[in-house]
Design a protein around this motif. Structure first.
Motif, short mmCIF file in Angstrom:
data_model
loop_
_atom_site.label_atom_id
_atom_site.label_comp_id
_atom_site.label_asym_id
_atom_site.label_seq_id
_atom_site.Cartn_x
_atom_site.Cartn_y
_atom_site.Cartn_z
N TYR A 99 0.82 -1.21 0.00
CA TYR A 99 0.00 0.00 0.00
C TYR A 99 0.86 1.26 0.00
CZ TYR A 99 -4.07 -2.88 0.92
OH TYR A 99 -5.06 -3.82 0.81
N LEU A 100 1.95 1.24 0.76
CA LEU A 100 2.82 2.41 0.82
C LEU A 100 3.57 2.64 -0.49
CD1 LEU A 100 4.27 1.91 4.41
CD2 LEU A 100 2.52 3.55 3.67
N ALA A 101 3.85 1.56 -1.22
CA ALA A 101 4.62 1.67 -2.46
C ALA A 101 3.75 2.06 -3.66
CB ALA A 101 5.31 0.34 -2.75
N THR A 102 2.46 2.18 -3.46
CA THR A 102 1.55 2.42 -4.58
C THR A 102 1.92 3.65 -5.38
OG1 THR A 102 -0.24 1.37 -3.37
CG2 THR A 102 -0.87 2.77 -5.19
N SER A 103 2.27 4.73 -4.74
CA SER A 103 2.55 5.97 -5.47
C SER A 103 4.00 6.06 -5.94
CB SER A 103 2.21 7.17 -4.60
OG SER A 103 3.04 7.19 -3.46
N ARG A 104 4.87 5.18 -5.47
CA ARG A 104 6.29 5.32 -5.76
C ARG A 104 6.84 4.27 -6.72
NH1 ARG A 104 5.41 6.02 -0.41
NH2 ARG A 104 5.86 8.07 0.43
N MET A 105 6.13 3.17 -6.92
CA MET A 105 6.67 2.07 -7.71
C MET A 105 5.69 1.69 -8.81
SD MET A 105 8.24 -0.45 -4.88
CE MET A 105 9.94 -0.29 -4.49
N PRO A 106 6.18 0.98 -9.82
CA PRO A 106 5.26 0.50 -10.86
C PRO A 106 4.21 -0.44 -10.27
CG PRO A 106 7.55 0.20 -11.53
CD PRO A 106 7.56 0.65 -10.10
N ILE A 107 3.05 -0.47 -10.89
CA ILE A 107 1.93 -1.25 -10.37
C ILE A 107 2.27 -2.74 -10.31
CG2 ILE A 107 0.82 -1.49 -12.63
CD1 ILE A 107 -1.01 -0.99 -9.29
N GLU A 108 3.14 -3.22 -11.19
CA GLU A 108 3.52 -4.63 -11.18
C GLU A 108 4.26 -4.99 -9.89
OE1 GLU A 108 4.12 -2.61 -13.76
OE2 GLU A 108 2.91 -3.47 -15.40
N ILE A 109 5.14 -4.09 -9.44
CA ILE A 109 5.89 -4.33 -8.19
C ILE A 109 4.94 -4.29 -7.00
CG2 ILE A 109 7.74 -3.49 -6.70
CD1 ILE A 109 8.73 -4.66 -9.34
N VAL A 110 4.02 -3.34 -7.02
CA VAL A 110 3.05 -3.22 -5.94
C VAL A 110 2.20 -4.49 -5.85
CG1 VAL A 110 1.01 -1.94 -5.16
CG2 VAL A 110 2.98 -0.71 -6.07
N GLU A 111 1.73 -4.97 -6.98
CA GLU A 111 0.91 -6.19 -6.99
C GLU A 111 1.74 -7.42 -6.63
OE1 GLU A 111 -2.28 -6.81 -7.02
OE2 GLU A 111 -2.68 -4.68 -7.16
N LEU A 112 3.02 -7.43 -6.98
CA LEU A 112 3.89 -8.53 -6.57
C LEU A 112 4.01 -8.58 -5.05
CD1 LEU A 112 5.88 -10.82 -7.28
CD2 LEU A 112 7.68 -9.08 -7.36
N LEU A 113 4.19 -7.42 -4.42
CA LEU A 113 4.25 -7.37 -2.96
C LEU A 113 2.95 -7.84 -2.34
CD1 LEU A 113 6.03 -3.93 -2.42
CD2 LEU A 113 6.96 -6.19 -1.90
N TYR A 114 1.84 -7.39 -2.89
CA TYR A 114 0.53 -7.76 -2.37
C TYR A 114 0.28 -9.26 -2.54
CZ TYR A 114 -4.47 -7.33 -1.40
OH TYR A 114 -5.71 -7.46 -0.85
N MET A 115 0.65 -9.79 -3.72
CA MET A 115 0.49 -11.22 -3.99
C MET A 115 1.37 -12.03 -3.03
SD MET A 115 1.54 -13.45 -7.32
CE MET A 115 3.27 -13.29 -6.92
N CYS A 116 2.60 -11.60 -2.82
CA CYS A 116 3.50 -12.32 -1.91
C CYS A 116 2.95 -12.34 -0.48
CB CYS A 116 4.89 -11.71 -1.94
SG CYS A 116 5.78 -12.04 -3.46
N SER A 117 2.38 -11.22 -0.05
CA SER A 117 1.82 -11.20 1.30
C SER A 117 0.64 -12.16 1.40
CB SER A 117 1.41 -9.79 1.70
OG SER A 117 0.25 -9.37 1.03
N ASN A 118 -0.20 -12.24 0.37
CA ASN A 118 -1.33 -13.17 0.39
C ASN A 118 -0.87 -14.62 0.33
OD1 ASN A 118 -3.41 -11.37 0.73
ND2 ASN A 118 -3.68 -11.04 -1.45
N ILE A 119 0.13 -14.90 -0.48
CA ILE A 119 0.67 -16.27 -0.57
C ILE A 119 1.28 -16.65 0.78
CG2 ILE A 119 2.47 -17.70 -1.62
CD1 ILE A 119 0.19 -17.38 -3.49
N MET A 120 1.99 -15.72 1.39
CA MET A 120 2.59 -15.98 2.70
C MET A 120 1.50 -16.27 3.74
SD MET A 120 5.15 -13.43 4.68
CE MET A 120 6.29 -14.01 5.89
N LYS A 121 0.43 -15.48 3.72
CA LYS A 121 -0.69 -15.72 4.64
C LYS A 121 -1.31 -17.10 4.39
CE LYS A 121 -1.95 -10.90 4.93
NZ LYS A 121 -2.88 -9.86 4.50
N TYR A 122 -1.45 -17.45 3.12
CA TYR A 122 -2.04 -18.74 2.77
C TYR A 122 -1.19 -19.89 3.31
CZ TYR A 122 -3.40 -22.71 -0.09
OH TYR A 122 -3.78 -23.95 -0.51
N PHE A 123 0.11 -19.85 3.05
CA PHE A 123 0.98 -20.93 3.53
C PHE A 123 1.06 -20.97 5.05
CE2 PHE A 123 2.85 -21.07 -0.81
CZ PHE A 123 2.60 -22.41 -1.04
#
Length: 177
Positions: free
Chosen positions: A52-76
């Motif tokens: 969420y913090l990186a939304t305005s500073r990084m490309p959307i692909e990196i932001v979604e990668l971080l978000y996806m990784c956090s969800n995958i981590m929560k899942y595992f």
């Protein structure tokens, strides 16, 4: 870009050639999650917050990668902690199949946005729409199987923690017949 290549090479060296390396890493990870689940929950929250913090500073692909990784981590982590809890193991095969289908649907929902954005970046609009079609067919097939074989209907997108996905998803509802 050079750091990313180094990371990819490191991971591939650890996991290729000897499959026991990956299982050894996973067992170490499981032991650490079981030992201190609160620390790993904090790591999940930090990773999610950083997206969420990186939304305005990084490309959307990196932001979604971080978000996806956090969800995958929560899942595992949830799976690791659920297997360590004292559950009754009298689940029949049909119930196990249903759980596996729901888990596949959770994973697809988790990586969906990142895969779509990556496809758009790599192949433009045509590849993006092909990926969207494939993902939709996979999700629909899983939902149809759950509906007819297991009498369970899943509506919407699953998200961990009860929060809707940032790009317009809705929480999941279980409807039992």
């Amino acid at each position: 870009m050079d750091n990313l290549d180094n990371l990819v090479n490191f991971v591939s060296r650890m996991c290729t050639g000897n499959p026991s390396n990956c299982s050894h890493l996973y067992e170490q990870y499981r032991a650490k999650v079981k030992k201190d689940p609160h620390m790993w929950r904090l790591a999940e929250q930090i990773l999610s917050s950083s997206s969420y913090l990186a939304t305005s500073r990084m490309p959307i692909e990196i932001v979604e990668l971080l978000y996806m990784c956090s969800n995958i981590m929560k899942y595992f982590n949830d799976r690791i902690l659920n297997t360590t809890s004292t559950r009754v193991k009298d689940i029949n095969n049909l119930e196990v199949d249903r759980e596996k289908l729901e888990q596949m649907l959770q994973i697809v929902n988790c990586v969906e946005v990142f895969v779509e954005l990556s496809a758009r970046r790599l192949g433009g609009s045509p590849l993006k729409w092909i990926i969207i079609l494939v993902i939709t067919v996979v999700k629909t097939s899983i939902r149809i199987c759950l509906m007819f074989k297991h009498n369970r209907v899943l509506v919407g997108s699953f998200c961990w923690g009860g929060f809707p996905r940032r790009l317009g998803g809705i929480k999941i509802r279980f409807v039992l017949h």
